[in-house]
Every structure is written in C-alpha cells, then in structure tokens.
Design a protein around this motif. Structure first.
Motif, short mmCIF file in Angstrom:
data_model
loop_
_atom_site.label_atom_id
_atom_site.label_comp_id
_atom_site.label_asym_id
_atom_site.label_seq_id
_atom_site.Cartn_x
_atom_site.Cartn_y
_atom_site.Cartn_z
N GLN A 161 0.84 -1.19 0.00
CA GLN A 161 0.00 0.00 0.00
C GLN A 161 0.88 1.24 0.00
O GLN A 161 1.92 1.27 0.66
CB GLN A 161 -0.91 0.03 1.23
CG GLN A 161 -1.93 -1.08 1.24
CD GLN A 161 -2.83 -0.99 2.46
OE1 GLN A 161 -2.51 -0.36 3.45
NE2 GLN A 161 -3.98 -1.63 2.36
N LYS B 277 -4.37 6.94 -2.71
CA LYS B 277 -3.97 5.69 -2.06
C LYS B 277 -3.95 4.62 -3.14
O LYS B 277 -4.88 4.53 -3.95
CB LYS B 277 -4.98 5.38 -0.96
CG LYS B 277 -4.84 4.03 -0.34
CD LYS B 277 -5.76 3.89 0.85
CE LYS B 277 -7.20 3.68 0.44
NZ LYS B 277 -8.06 3.27 1.57
N THR C 77 -3.25 0.38 -3.73
CA THR C 77 -3.10 -0.94 -3.12
C THR C 77 -2.81 -1.94 -4.22
O THR C 77 -3.53 -2.00 -5.22
CB THR C 77 -4.39 -1.35 -2.37
OG1 THR C 77 -4.69 -0.35 -1.38
CG2 THR C 77 -4.21 -2.70 -1.69
#
Length: 195
Positions: free
Chosen positions: A43, A62, A64
C-alpha cells in the motif's frame, strides 16, 4: 473511463519491475508528483499537483497492489481526492513480458471520476490522461537510460544498419504506473492518481 497501451523497453523484465517498485523512480517520473510513500504491505500514498483544462488541484491518493506475480504482473486499485476539484477511483492491470529487445510493458486501466473534473468532458479528460501517460513513460525511459546505459547501448548497436557507427542515447519506445510494484503502474499510476 478505460485506457490501455503497451510499450517496448530496452531493459530486462526484472530491471523494469524493480524500477516500477521504487518510490524514488516513480516520484521522479510521475508528472507533478511530490510524494510516494509506503503505508503498509503493498500500500502507498501519493501526492501530486494536477491541472486539467481550467481545473488545478493538489491530489492525494492511495494505491493498493494485489495479485502480485513478480516480475511479471500485478493489479492495483486506487483512490484519489482533489478537494473541490473532484475525485477518482479505479483499478489497473500491469504486465511485463520479456522479449528479444528487453521487455514489453502493457497496461489496462478502468477508472471513474467525479466533481469538477468530471464536468470538463470526456475528450479533455482522456487527452490529459494520455498526455500524462506519455510524459511518464518519456521520463521513465530517460531514467532507465541513466540507470542502465548498457541496455540502451546494446539496443542501439543491434538496430544500427550494418557498417554504420552505433547510435548513442537511442531511446526505446515507451509510453502507465504503479508500483509498490508497479509500472504502469507508472502510466497507470499517473493516470489513476489524476483521477
């Protein structure tokens, strides 16, 4: 919004994988990026300034990574917020396939955007995303030439006409993102984070 592409790189599959998973390389190659930091296993957070048409904003996002198959492929999911400018989210699949010339980077991105950015129109958004991807890959290619000059010299020598002096500084064709293992992640990341 969907975007896909592929580019030939003069470097090996492993070299491309390592670079796409190096936050310093990604930060240097993603247009407007000022932060790429790990926040957990697979992440990352990213920060970047972006201008699309009349809308300028600082985005934070963000990323991932999942379905990681080093050094061949991975999938990434992303979310980005730009305050009043809007938001974006989506996913990307990145593949690195070795070949005689080095490796081929291919990516497929699925994304959606909202807010002021979404009001700009699909053509403007698509054009900005394509431009960012091209800029990312140009920068990535230049960085790989700097880090692996021997790979580019070997490619230039192999493609030079017989009897001709080898060219220097030849570039492999490129235009994604992502990394934490990701390239195209580079292009994908550049594209994704702008959303």
């Amino acid at each position: 919004m969907d975007m896909q592409g592929s580019r030939q790189l003069a470097i090996s599959q492993q070299q491309a994988w390592d670079a796409l998973n190096d936050p310093a390389v990604l930060k240097a190659c993603i247009p407007g990026c000022d932060k790429v930091e790990p926040t957990g296993e697979n992440q990352y957070t990213i920060g970047m300034a972006l201008k699309i048409g009349p809308v300028s904003a600082k985005f934070s996002g963000k990323i991932t990574l999942s379905e990681i198959n080093p050094p061949a492929s991975y999938k990434l999911s992303f979310e980005g917020q730009g305050g009043p400018a809007g938001f974006g989210k989506g996913s990307a699949e990145v593949k690195l396939t070795p070949n005689e010339g080095g490796c081929e980077l291919s990516y497929t991105v699925h994304a959606s955007v909202g807010g002021k950015i979404a009001q700009l129109g699909q053509r403007l958004i698509d054009g900005a995303a394509k431009s960012m991807a091209e800029d990312f890959f140009r920068r990535f290619d230049e960085e790989m030439q700097r880090q692996h000059p021997e790979s580019y010299a070997a490619k230039a020598e192999a493609t030079a006409p017989s009897g001709a002096a080898p060219a220097t500084g030849a570039k492999g064709g490129i235009p994604a993102w992502v990394w934490g293992a990701g390239v195209v992640l580079a292009a994908v990341v550049a594209y994704l984070v702008t959303r």
